[in-house]
Design a protein around this motif. Structure first.
Motif, PDB file in Angstrom:
ATOM      1  N   CYS B  14      45.456  34.698  22.225  1.00 30.43           N
ATOM      2  CA  CYS B  14      46.074  34.928  20.930  1.00 30.43           C
ATOM      3  C   CYS B  14      45.604  33.887  19.930  1.00 30.43           C
ATOM      4  CB  CYS B  14      47.583  34.871  21.088  1.00 30.43           C
ATOM      5  SG  CYS B  14      48.444  35.032  19.544  1.00 30.43           S
ATOM      6  N   SER B  65      41.029  42.412  14.443  1.00 27.50           N
ATOM      7  CA  SER B  65      41.157  43.445  15.466  1.00 27.50           C
ATOM      8  C   SER B  65      42.465  43.219  16.225  1.00 27.50           C
ATOM      9  CB  SER B  65      39.983  43.366  16.435  1.00 27.50           C
ATOM     10  OG  SER B  65      40.193  44.286  17.481  1.00 27.50           O
ATOM     11  N   ILE B  66      43.156  44.308  16.543  1.00 30.50           N
ATOM     12  CA  ILE B  66      44.379  44.158  17.333  1.00 30.50           C
ATOM     13  C   ILE B  66      44.277  44.964  18.627  1.00 30.50           C
ATOM     14  CG2 ILE B  66      45.979  43.475  15.517  1.00 30.50           C
ATOM     15  CD1 ILE B  66      46.716  46.352  15.041  1.00 30.50           C
ATOM     16  N   LYS B  69      42.485  42.275  22.393  1.00 34.20           N
ATOM     17  CA  LYS B  69      43.180  41.233  23.162  1.00 34.20           C
ATOM     18  C   LYS B  69      44.539  41.762  23.564  1.00 34.20           C
ATOM     19  CE  LYS B  69      43.640  39.640  18.659  1.00 34.20           C
ATOM     20  NZ  LYS B  69      42.893  39.627  17.634  1.00 34.20           N
ATOM     21  N   LEU B  84      53.480  37.675   9.350  1.00 32.05           N
ATOM     22  CA  LEU B  84      52.994  36.291   9.275  1.00 32.05           C
ATOM     23  C   LEU B  84      51.634  36.278   8.602  1.00 32.05           C
ATOM     24  CD1 LEU B  84      53.808  34.940  12.870  1.00 32.05           C
ATOM     25  CD2 LEU B  84      55.119  34.644  10.773  1.00 32.05           C
ATOM     26  N   PHE B  90      56.839  44.782   7.147  1.00 31.40           N
ATOM     27  CA  PHE B  90      57.383  46.141   7.041  1.00 31.40           C
ATOM     28  C   PHE B  90      58.859  46.112   7.412  1.00 31.40           C
ATOM     29  CE2 PHE B  90      52.889  46.569   7.537  1.00 31.40           C
ATOM     30  CZ  PHE B  90      52.520  47.701   6.840  1.00 31.40           C
TER      31      PHE B  90
END
Lengths: 483, 121
Positions: B14, B65-66, B69, B84, B90
């Motif tokens: 992370c 990119s999510i 990882k 953050l 949202f």
């Protein structure tokens, strides 16, 4: 996972994210230190769904932008004759002859970019971008005689005349905005047109009143380095506005879908409040859809994080430019490291309608077509050519965005890659050093509906913020089902 | 997540998102795949509507990119609610708790190993 660990996680995330984003460099698909000298094509370098194949139909084109087909199904392609980076050439209409190759039908004057072409009952209709003399719709016969159907469209700015499309005796076209977000600024000098046409600005389709926000910049049109320019929305450079001031509407206008009878006449407004309505298509059930390129992070009113959109056009509606993104007021949008934008319009003509689908921020969603019938698969779904980002000129991206053909389920808004370059990384062929797509700009099904043609503009790299388009690198691809 | 070692590993992952240490995974293009459950289909629709413009197909774009990882779901939910960094938050009026969970489930589904195997050099 226990509580302490969660807190640790969130803490770490906060540390990594805080301040991190701002220092990361932009990595757009055109930001190459040493672009390859030549383009090569290799169909195997494009990844497709199982059961589809892709081949090269034409190569060596200079800035091709659109394709159409005559009654016999023969494809014709147009070369734009203008590209960002201030390259002026002669636009051309070319037949892609199955045996003889590329055969010129008509060569236009230096008033590109020709952004679109459609064939109808023996004539080609071309959207002439009009960077130097204003936008036009041209009617060209098969033996190369030309007539001007519409003239003097407000296309001398950032965005041009797009389309066209014919239905029920009307020709529909898109007219892009002069500016990023309504205010002429120093970014327009970088584009090159502000010096040529210092009085040029956006024109609304109907009367509007403005909030009175003005934008102060260095005055790039005078020699004195201390000179300031104060510019209001829908106004020439260095002309300010007052709160409550009325700006009269006029037609033709900017940021609009317009139409004219095929027999000629005055343009009328179909819808407005769009930014750069590039691709127009009727769905199989007869609805008009439009791809729209949304805001950039540039100029006096930079707006961050707004993806390109697909709209279903309802006649008479206003879609939100320059005060909304996808129904969200600009003052509610995030803006990294800066102040929120203020609205420039006092009253909004209507609540902007919802979008059908969104694409990547700076993906540059361009050409659009619908699959009809079952021959190709995905009937009723939309295919969208994505030219790809022009970062850093349009804003920062952490990786290349666009450079693919997307498939859109217009019922759900789900967008999936349909044709995309192979590789673990994503980007144009020059970035990946592959033989795949550079910058897809148009998609059109042939009249049989069996094959999807893709017009690939060619290589455009960035020299700082200046686009450097490479002549002779344009390609036409054809995607069909494997037998 | 069975042992401490893997947890520490994830933390390190992370931490390094910005350094591009993960391998981006691409989806099989154009597959008309039906989502296995209605919840996942809802997650896919919501992701496309609210997130994909900055994380196109989950990959990097304006945002990182999510899908490269193993971000834990609670962290995705936290990021969506709190935004953050420069990402917009949202709030509940925009995405309900159920909807945020559906998005996180969809992102986990995108990272499932069978999809990763389609990666090609």
């Amino acid at each position: 996972m226990n509580r302490t660990l969660r807190i640790l996680w969130v803490g770490l995330l906060a540390c990594t994210l805080a301040g991190c984003y701002r220092i990361l460099p932009s990595k757009g698909g055109g930001q190459l230190a040493d672009p390859p000298e030549r383009r090569f094509t290799e169909p195997a370098h494009v990844r497709l769904p199982e059961g589809y194949r892709i081949e090269v139909v034409a190569e060596g084109l200079t800035y091709p932008t659109a394709i159409t087909f005559d009654e016999a199904g023969t494809p014709y392609v147009v070369e734009a004759g203008y590209a960002y980076g201030e390259v002026f050439l002669e636009p051309r209409l070319l037949r892609i002859d199955p045996t003889a190759g590329l055969m010129p039908v008509y060569t236009g004057s230096r008033n590109g970019p020709w952004n679109g072409v459609t064939f109808h009952q023996g004539y080609f209709y071309v959207a002439e971008g009009g960077q130097l003399e204003g936008g036009r719709i041209l009617r060209i016969s098969q033996d190369g005689a030309v007539e001007v159907l519409v003239d003097n469209l407000p296309s001398r700015g950032d965005h041009h005349t797009n389309g066209p499309l014919i239905q029920n005796g009307y020709l529909y076209f898109g007219q892009g905005t002069a500016t990023n977000a309504g205010v002429v600024g120093n970014d327009n000098a970088d584009y090159g047109w502000l010096q040529r046409f210092p009085d040029f600005h956006d024109v609304p389709c109907a009367d509007i009143t403005v909030t009175g926000h003005n934008y102060t910049t260095d005055n790039v049109l005078t020699a004195d380095p201390n000179d300031r320019a104060v510019t209001g929305p829908y106004s020439p450079y260095n002309q300010s506005v007052e709160a409550g001031q009325l700006i009269p509407g006029a037609v033709p206008c900017n940021g609009a879908i317009l139409r004219v009878p095929l027999t000629g006449g005055k343009p009328e407004v179909v819808a407005w409040g769009v930014r750069n309505p590039y691709g127009l298509a009727f769905s199989p059930d007869g609805e008009l859809y439009v791809t729209d390129n949304l805001y950039d992070v540039r100029g006096s009113r930079p707006i961050w994080g707004t993806g390109d959109l697909l709209w279903k056009i309802e006649a008479g509606q206003w879609y939100g430019w320059p005060d909304f993104y996808k129904g969200i007021p600009v003052e509610r949008l995030e803006f990294p490291g800066g102040q929120a934008r203020q609205p420039v319009l006092q009253n909004h003509p209507n609540k902007p309608p919802p979008a059908v689908a969104s694409f990547g921020v700076h993906a540059s969603a361009c050409g659009l077509d619908f699959a009809r019938g079952a021959a190709f698969g995905f009937p009723g779904q939309a295919f969208v050519a994505q030219f790809g980002d022009l970062a850093p000129a349009v804003g920062k991206v952490l990786a290349p965005v666009g450079y693919q053909i997307a498939r859109v389920n217009v019922q759900t808004g789900v967008v999936e890659p349909f044709a995309i370059n192979q590789g673990k990384k994503h980007g144009p062929a020059s970035y990946l050093r592959s033989g795949g797509f550079e910058r897809p700009i148009d998609v059109q099904f042939d009249p049989s509906g069996n094959a999807l043609y893709v017009v690939d503009f060619g290589t455009v790299t960035m020299n700082g913020s200046k686009p450097v388009p490479q002549p002779g690198t344009g390609v036409v691809w054809r995607i069909s089902r494997e037998e | 997540m069975k042992n401490l070692k893997s947890k520490v590993g994830l933390l390190v992952f992370c931490l390094f998102w910005g350094l591009g240490c993960g391998t981006p995974r691409l989806q099989v293009p154009g597959n008309a795949f039906e989502m296995p459950t209605a919840d996942l289909e809802s997650g896919r629709i919501l992701f496309n509507e609210k997130c994909a413009s900055c994380h196109p197909a989950g990959r990097a774009g304006v945002g990182p990119s999510i899908v490269n990882k193993p971000l834990p779901k609670f962290l995705i939910r936290f990021q969506v609610r709190h935004g953050l960094g420069v990402m917009p938050a949202f709030p509940e009026q925009i995405l309900s708790d159920t909807e945020v969970r559906q998005i996180a489930d969809y992102l986990a589904w995108l990272r499932r190993p069978s999809l990763a195997t389609v990666d090609q050099e």
